[in-house]
Design an enzyme around this catalytic site. Structure first.
Site, PDB file in Angstrom:
ATOM      1  N   ALA A   1       0.811  -1.225   0.000  1.00  0.00           N
ATOM      2  CA  ALA A   1       0.000   0.000   0.000  1.00  0.00           C
ATOM      3  C   ALA A   1       0.841   1.270   0.000  1.00  0.00           C
ATOM      4  O   ALA A   1       0.319   2.352   0.270  1.00  0.00           O
ATOM      5  CB  ALA A   1      -0.931  -0.002   1.204  1.00  0.00           C
ATOM      6  N   ALA A   2       2.109   1.151  -0.328  1.00  0.00           N
ATOM      7  CA  ALA A   2       3.011   2.303  -0.215  1.00  0.00           C
ATOM      8  C   ALA A   2       2.590   3.467  -1.118  1.00  0.00           C
ATOM      9  O   ALA A   2       2.506   4.616  -0.684  1.00  0.00           O
ATOM     10  CB  ALA A   2       4.440   1.885  -0.536  1.00  0.00           C
ATOM     11  N   GLY A   3       2.321   3.165  -2.398  1.00  0.00           N
ATOM     12  CA  GLY A   3       1.928   4.227  -3.321  1.00  0.00           C
ATOM     13  C   GLY A   3       0.602   4.858  -2.963  1.00  0.00           C
ATOM     14  O   GLY A   3       0.420   6.075  -3.090  1.00  0.00           O
ATOM     15  N   ASP A   4      -0.343   4.040  -2.504  1.00  0.00           N
ATOM     16  CA  ASP A   4      -1.648   4.565  -2.108  1.00  0.00           C
ATOM     17  C   ASP A   4      -1.546   5.417  -0.847  1.00  0.00           C
ATOM     18  O   ASP A   4      -2.211   6.450  -0.724  1.00  0.00           O
ATOM     19  CB  ASP A   4      -2.624   3.412  -1.866  1.00  0.00           C
ATOM     20  CG  ASP A   4      -2.874   2.597  -3.123  1.00  0.00           C
ATOM     21  OD1 ASP A   4      -2.791   3.174  -4.221  1.00  0.00           O
ATOM     22  OD2 ASP A   4      -3.156   1.395  -2.998  1.00  0.00           O
TER      23      ASP A   4
END
Length: 305
Positions: free
Chosen positions: A250-253
């Site tokens: 979920a890093a980009g989100d």
């Protein structure tokens, strides 16, 4: 000031299979363990915004099943307004299977379900919600024609629109005309422009290509290296905070949601908001899962005093 953020996006129940290494074509491997959690790019971005203090609402669709109620409850747990999450009586709630290896890298397979059954006409019922927003975010796990309708309404009401073109695909004609800021990662940017994004020079060329396509404000996220930004008033690169990643799911989100909680409607503080977003995502990658890994504003402040 607290930003009012609306996310139009996907709601998926994530099943993560923990493995030693990614399988080769035709290879069968055993998973060490399995976890289920709430996810989807839209849900992740909304929770990241809410946990960083934004007044957050969601536009989406789930199936008439236990997974759908699970996703609605997950959003409500973080104080997110779910009044505009529709119930689909035909299609099931979206889901994703995530392969996660020992290095924290992942491969993701997504079933769209109710997410992909969204129709442009449903946006009419959300006009008052969009009208009251500061920021509207969408991505490509829901139909682009739905996003287009929502973004057109947003522009009529002076709302800043952020497009995360993931997973990358041909952009619907007219959508960039009503997009204020586009936020791809380096792979997605290259897919959309045909120009690899490997260094500042090539990212500048990506920015020039996006400008030709009709969008002047660009952020390219580059994983553990950081993020490039380009606006009519300047460009630069904000390095990531160096950490050991456990799970990059979920890093980009997290980055986009946290960014939306801090950025001004006129995008005048992009670099400042980017630094905050990098702090948030640096915490996310050190934790397992999608929603469970996203930090609160208090956790970010404590980590980076």
């Amino acid at each position: 000031m607290t930003n009012k953020v609306v996310v139009l996006g996907s709601l998926n129940v994530d099943t993560t299979l923990h493995i030693d290494q990614m399988p080769k074509p035709g290879e069968t491997i055993s998973a060490k363990s399995k976890t289920n959690s709430a996810g989807g790019k839209g849900a992740n971005q909304a929770v990241a915004a809410a946990r960083s203090g934004a007044d957050t609402s969601f536009i989406g669709r789930v199936g008439e099943d236990s997974n759908g109620q699970f996703m609605i409850d997950a959003l409500k747990h973080d104080g997110i307004n779910t009044d505009h999450v529709d119930i689909d009586k035909v299609n099931g709630t979206g889901s994703a299977v995530i392969l996660l290896d020992n290095q924290g890298q992942n491969s993701i397979m997504v079933y769209g379900g109710a997410n992909q059954a969204m129709k442009p006409e449903m946006i009419v019922d959300s006009e008052s919600l969009i009208d009251n927003a500061d920021i509207l975010i969408s991505e490509f796990e829901t139909p682009q024609d739905v996003t287009y309708e929502a973004f057109k309404l947003a522009k009529e009401h002076g709302v800043t629109t952020i497009l995360n073109p993931a997973p990358a695909s041909k952009i619907l004609d007219g959508l960039l005309d009503v997009t204020d800021l586009i936020v791809p990662n380096e792979t997605e940017s290259a897919t959309l422009t045909g120009i690899e994004a490997v260094d500042t020079d090539s990212m500048d060329r990506n920015a020039a290509k996006f400008a030709e396509m009709g969008i002047d404000n660009l952020i390219i996220t580059v994983g553990d290296r950081g993020a490039y930004y380009h606006t009519p008033s300047g460009s630069g690169f904000v390095p990531a905070f160096k950490v050991k990643a456990k799970d990059t799911t979920a890093a980009g989100d997290t980055f986009i949601g946290a960014f939306s909680s801090q950025v001004k409607k006129d995008l005048s503080n992009v670099e400042e908001a980017l630094v905050y977003a990098q702090k948030a995502s640096s915490i996310t990658v050190r934790r397992l899962g999608a929603l469970p890994s996203i930090p609160t504003a208090e956790e970010i402040a404590a980590e980076y005093k």
